[in-house]
Write a protein that holds these residues in place. Structure first.
Motif, short mmCIF file in Angstrom:
data_model
loop_
_atom_site.label_atom_id
_atom_site.label_comp_id
_atom_site.label_asym_id
_atom_site.label_seq_id
_atom_site.Cartn_x
_atom_site.Cartn_y
_atom_site.Cartn_z
N LEU A 1 0.83 -1.20 0.00
CA LEU A 1 0.00 0.00 0.00
C LEU A 1 0.87 1.25 0.00
CD1 LEU A 1 -2.68 -1.08 2.63
CD2 LEU A 1 -2.93 -1.09 0.15
N PHE A 2 0.27 2.32 -0.46
CA PHE A 2 0.93 3.64 -0.48
C PHE A 2 0.50 4.36 0.79
CE2 PHE A 2 1.21 8.09 -2.06
CZ PHE A 2 2.56 8.09 -2.31
N LEU A 3 1.29 4.21 1.88
CA LEU A 3 0.87 4.68 3.20
C LEU A 3 1.68 5.86 3.72
CD1 LEU A 3 0.21 1.31 5.04
CD2 LEU A 3 -1.48 3.01 4.36
N HIS A 4 2.98 5.75 3.80
CA HIS A 4 3.78 6.80 4.46
C HIS A 4 5.06 7.07 3.67
CE1 HIS A 4 5.88 3.24 5.97
NE2 HIS A 4 4.71 2.83 6.47
N PRO A 5 4.97 7.69 2.51
CA PRO A 5 6.18 8.10 1.78
C PRO A 5 6.86 9.27 2.48
CG PRO A 5 4.24 8.95 0.69
CD PRO A 5 3.74 8.08 1.81
N VAL A 6 8.08 9.57 2.07
CA VAL A 6 8.82 10.69 2.65
C VAL A 6 8.40 11.99 1.96
CG1 VAL A 6 10.76 9.26 3.29
CG2 VAL A 6 10.75 10.34 1.05
N ASN A 7 8.52 13.10 2.69
CA ASN A 7 8.20 14.40 2.12
C ASN A 7 9.48 15.06 1.58
OD1 ASN A 7 9.52 15.10 4.45
ND2 ASN A 7 7.92 16.44 5.23
N GLU A 8 9.42 16.35 1.28
CA GLU A 8 10.55 17.04 0.68
C GLU A 8 11.73 17.16 1.64
OE1 GLU A 8 7.29 20.21 1.22
OE2 GLU A 8 7.43 18.06 1.01
N CYS A 9 11.49 17.00 2.94
CA CYS A 9 12.57 17.05 3.93
C CYS A 9 13.09 15.66 4.30
CB CYS A 9 12.09 17.77 5.19
SG CYS A 9 11.65 19.49 4.91
N GLY A 10 12.62 14.63 3.61
CA GLY A 10 13.06 13.28 3.89
C GLY A 10 12.44 12.65 5.12
N VAL A 11 11.30 13.19 5.59
CA VAL A 11 10.61 12.67 6.78
C VAL A 11 9.39 11.90 6.33
CG1 VAL A 11 9.51 13.29 8.96
CG2 VAL A 11 11.42 14.65 8.10
N PRO B 1 4.29 2.92 -7.20
CA PRO B 1 4.02 4.29 -6.72
C PRO B 1 5.32 4.98 -6.34
CG PRO B 1 3.36 2.67 -5.08
CD PRO B 1 3.71 1.90 -6.31
N PRO B 2 5.33 6.29 -6.24
CA PRO B 2 6.57 7.01 -5.91
C PRO B 2 6.98 6.76 -4.47
CG PRO B 2 4.73 8.53 -5.95
CD PRO B 2 4.19 7.21 -6.43
N SER B 3 8.26 6.98 -4.20
CA SER B 3 8.78 6.83 -2.84
C SER B 3 8.62 8.08 -2.01
CB SER B 3 10.26 6.45 -2.90
OG SER B 3 11.00 7.45 -3.58
N SER B 4 8.20 9.19 -2.63
CA SER B 4 8.04 10.46 -1.91
C SER B 4 6.73 11.11 -2.32
CB SER B 4 9.21 11.40 -2.22
OG SER B 4 9.26 11.68 -3.61
N LEU B 5 6.20 11.92 -1.41
CA LEU B 5 4.98 12.69 -1.66
C LEU B 5 5.18 14.05 -1.01
CD1 LEU B 5 2.09 12.68 -2.82
CD2 LEU B 5 1.30 11.95 -0.56
N TYR B 6 5.37 15.08 -1.85
CA TYR B 6 5.66 16.41 -1.33
C TYR B 6 4.38 17.14 -0.96
CZ TYR B 6 10.40 15.72 -3.08
OH TYR B 6 11.67 15.24 -3.30
N SER B 7 4.54 18.19 -0.16
CA SER B 7 3.39 18.96 0.30
C SER B 7 2.79 19.76 -0.85
CB SER B 7 3.82 19.91 1.41
OG SER B 7 4.77 20.84 0.91
N PRO B 8 1.48 20.04 -0.79
CA PRO B 8 0.87 20.86 -1.85
C PRO B 8 1.50 22.24 -1.97
CG PRO B 8 -0.82 19.73 -0.58
CD PRO B 8 0.47 19.49 0.13
N THR B 9 2.01 22.81 -0.87
CA THR B 9 2.63 24.13 -0.95
C THR B 9 3.91 24.09 -1.78
OG1 THR B 9 3.73 23.65 1.16
CG2 THR B 9 1.66 24.86 1.24
N THR B 10 4.70 23.03 -1.60
CA THR B 10 5.93 22.90 -2.40
C THR B 10 5.59 22.64 -3.86
OG1 THR B 10 7.13 22.05 -0.48
CG2 THR B 10 8.04 21.56 -2.66
#
Length: 811
Positions: free
Chosen positions: A97-107, A150-159
């Protein structure tokens, strides 16, 4: 009855036949899936998509919620990990499942907390179609790195809004946040779609501007007229016959057009996709109920178009989520999304992750008002059993979404250049600070790499970056203002990496006779140099920093820190002003040098300190000159840049002679010179008597004896060259014959010991030598036959030469 029974038997046989036909197809699909999984590494990103380095984005200014997880978020990640473990155990054949990818800060962030419901203050974005159009038009589509995962990261809508680009998951999260903020019951969907949907391929779609609205036929209203005379029943209206004929022609033309379109459609039918059913895609699901939505539908975020839930382009769903919960689809998607039921309250069809969280609303508008309860009332309704395992979704970690309207103030302007003689490539202008940054390609006159400035005037704030590999001094960067100048170096042999110069205020400018215009320079207050560690020297002898306080007549040295020491050695030299030096006894005294030595060491002698002071004084003079040269270089660069901007010149290829006037003139001059040289050489080559005529001073008045001597010399020279040529051919012939004889003797001796390969190799060489002997014999024979003819031809040519005609014409 018998007929009905026969019909039932036939239907039963047809069903069995269909099942048998589908079995090999299912097996082939499984094999195809396996082959596709093996070839995942060969999938590549299309080259027509502009590259963007996400690792270069600036995350230093982002809030702390982007860089850390709150206790509730950590607990949520723990719950998600446990949920994923159970899901993998129950459904081992399904993909993760696509549950908790990292954001733009690697978290790692849970996908539901990335959704940030926001109602934007624009009427155009209050309806779903306006939001979808904005997202599809404003953002640049980036394909997934791997089309089947699916991608390994999911960035915030603001970024995503800041950089105006993202993949399908980024598009969907932004669109879902806007729709939920506008009051829609929207969800992000992780599923599978066709190649055309995933890659934004609209080549087979009709252009929206060319689509014509369907014409609704108008019913003819017959007007009754009581005074109309009834026509005889046997008569027919010619007008009606014409209308029927026209109608028949129109229908025939329409059918022909439809047939042509069908043929074109068959020709343009896309090729079979080897990854069909495996391509991952994300889109938005809007449930009916809220905002008077009558039917549930999908929104493709790439195009902003709506699609029904039975659209064949959407092939399956893995999970959906919003800002409150996460649901996993437990229904079979063998027929795409056509048979799916989107009742998220059904725990059999949809497995929810947070059972105690708020459930989705899927009610009609009237029922929604009756059953809508505030959050506090919903908490009271919870059963005691669910209270222990209930967990509310933490608030979103994303900042509120903000969109600046068009027509706002321009913050930055970028200009790209090509084929400029000054090698300028890019110019960035900050409209708020009026700061201009020019970027150059290698090859500038001063090896400039970048230049940041407000005005191209001296003693103003500007930063110059250089290609240090092309400079002798290794200068990489120079930052200058009205009161200071800092230079950064790379790769120097003396380990210098920073030089800082501080300037003082100028005195009153006085013009005297014979004084230069630039004599009133800025006074230097101090010069500081910093050095890297030199491993070849001890730490207490390797200077780390030296400061020349020129106005205070003082020099301060700081050495590198020794191992296991907290302080570094230092020395302070105090110079005596030149006007106060009276004799040699006052040149160096013990109080002119204050030394702090880290650790135990012997006291340095005064003579050694005196020599060191003399060396530092000489270095100070050289540094002053170097600073003045740096100032002059800055002035020269600023003047050159101003001239380059005032008169822009373009680079023209040396092969483009039509526009490169300078190169064309050089080419014509070189061509004329070469032609003159060739003409002179031709004249010299045609005169075969030139080597012999050098012996005579006056060739115009030649005597008979001289003519006979020249004739005999010319014939003798030809005879000698012919004989030498024949001798050379004869020598080569004899050598080849001798070599052939040696080979023959060697073969006769070793014939029994040779292998088949060696014998074949010998025969090949023997054949080559025989061929060479044959050629040499032919050349020798031809040379003996043509030599007398060449001799007679030259003799005849000399007799007819006009320079010898007077003396040899009758010979």
């Amino acid at each position: 009855m018998e007929v009905l029974e026969e019909g039932e038997e036939e239907e039963h046989e047809e069903e069995e036949q269909r099942e048998e036909e589908l079995k090999p197809l299912e097996i082939s699909d499984k094999l195809e899936d396996l082959e596709t999984k093996e070839s995942v590494e060969q999938v590549y990103v299309p080259s027509d998509v502009p590259d963007f380095d996400w690792s270069s984005i600036d995350t230093s200014q982002l809030p702390s919620s982007y860089k850390t997880n709150s206790p509730n978020e950590k607990k949520l990640l723990h719950i998600a990990a446990h949920f994923l473990q159970q899901y993998t155990h129950i459904c081992p054949d399904r993909k993760p499942l696509f549950l908790h990818p990292v954001n733009e800060c690697g978290v790692e962030k849970f996908v539901s907390t990335t959704v940030r419901p926001t109602l934007l203050p624009y009427t155009e974005l209050y309806h779903w179609d306006g939001c979808a159009s904005f997202v599809s038009d404003y953002l640049i589509m980036e394909p997934l790195k791997s089309p089947i995962t699916p991608p390994s990261s999911l960035y915030s809508p603001t970024t995503i809004l800041k950089y105006q680009r993202g993949n399908c998951f980024d598009f969907s999260v932004l669109l879902c946040s806007m729709l939920i903020g506008a009051g829609y019951d929207a969800y992000c969907v992780h599923g599978y779609a066709t190649r055309e949907i995933c890659t934004l391929d609209e080549t087979l779609e009709v252009c929206p501007l060319l689509r014509k609205p369907q014409e609704v036929p108008k019913e003819e209203i017959k007007k009754s007229n009581k005074y109309r005379i009834k026509s005889p029943p046997d008569l027919q209206s010619k007008f009606k016959l014409q209308q029927k004929a026209k109608k028949a022609e129109t229908e025939a033309a329409q059918k022909d057009k439809e047939r042509g379109e069908e043929k074109v459609t068959e020709v343009e039918k896309p090729k079979r996709d080897p990854l069909h059913g495996l391509r991952v895609h994300a889109w938005v699901l809007v449930l009916s109920g809220k905002r008077e939505v009558p039917e549930t539908f999908f929104i493709n975020p790439f195009t902003g178009n709506s699609h029904g839930t039975t659209d064949e382009q959407f092939l399956g769903i893995e999970s959906v989520w919003n800002h409150r919960n996460y649901w996993v689809n437990m229904q079979d998607c063998w027929n795409g999304c056509k048979d799916l039921i989107f009742d998220l309250n059904d725990n059999i069809r949809w497995e929810v992750m947070l059972s105690g969280s708020d459930k989705p609303h899927q009610l009609l508008p009237d029922a929604e008002e009756k059953n809508e309860l505030p959050d506090n009332d919903m908490d009271d309704v919870k059963e005691p059993e669910d209270e222990n395992r209930s967990f509310d979704m933490p608030p979103s970690w994303v900042d509120p979404i903000q969109i600046s309207p068009r027509g706002s103030e321009v913050v930055e302007v970028k200009e790209w250049f090509k084929n400029r003689e000054d090698m300028l490539d890019l110019r960035e202008v900050n409209k708020q600070t009026q700061l201009t940054t020019d970027y150059f390609s290698p090859g500038h006159l001063f090896h400039l790499k970048a230049h940041t400035y407000v005005l191209l005037e001296p003693e103003t704030e500007n930063t110059m970056e250089f290609y240090n590999e092309a400079r002798v001094d290794g200068l990489q960067k120079r930052v200058q203002s009205a009161v200071e100048m800092t230079e950064y170096f790379v790769g120097r042999d003396d380990f210098l990496h920073v030089r800082y110069t501080e300037f003082g205020k100028r005195g009153k400018k006085v013009h005297l006779a014979g004084m230069r215009a630039d004599a009133n320079t800025r006074p230097i207050v101090q010069i500081k140099e910093c050095f890297h560690r030199n491993p070849e020297k001890p730490a207490d002898e390797d200077v780390a920093e030296r400061i020349f306080l020129i106005t205070e007549e003082m020099i301060h040295l700081t050495y590198h820190l020794k191992d296991n020491y907290l302080t570094a050695s230092q020395k302070d030299f105090f110079k005596i002003p030149e006007g106060e030096i009276r004799g040699s006894e006052d040149v160096m005294t013990p109080d002119m040098c204050i030394t702090y030595q880290a650790g135990f060491s012997k006291e340095e002698k005064l003579v050694h300190l005196y020599k060191m002071l003399q060396e530092l004084t000489e270095v100070e003079k050289q540094l002053k000159e170097q600073v003045r040269r740096s100032e002059a270089e800055v002035l020269n660069i600023l003047k050159t840049r101003e001239n380059e901007e005032n008169s822009i010149k373009l680079l023209v290829s040396i092969y483009d002679t039509e526009r490169n006037e300078k190169r064309r003139q050089e080419y014509e001059a070189m061509k004329n010179t070469r032609e003159d040289k060739l003409l002179g050489q031709k004249g010299q080559d045609l005169d075969y008597l030139a080597p012999f005529l050098i012996q005579i001073d006056n060739t115009e008045k030649m005597t008979k004896a001289q003519a006979l001597r020249l004739r005999n010399d010319c014939l003798a020279d030809l005879k000698r060259r012919l004989v030498n040529k024949a001798n050379i051919i004869q020598a080569r012939f004899d050598k080849a014959v001798e070599e052939l004889q040696k080979k023959d003797e060697w073969f006769q001796e070793n014939q029994d010991q040779l292998s088949a390969e060696e014998e074949e190799e010998f025969l090949a060489r023997y054949s080559e030598t025989t061929f060479l002997i044959h050629i040499l014999s032919l050349r020798l024979k031809r040379e003996k036959e043509t030599a007398p003819q060449k001799y007679l031809a030259l003799e005849e040519k000399l007799r007819k030469d006009p320079r010898f005609a007077e003396h040899l014409g009758h010979a």
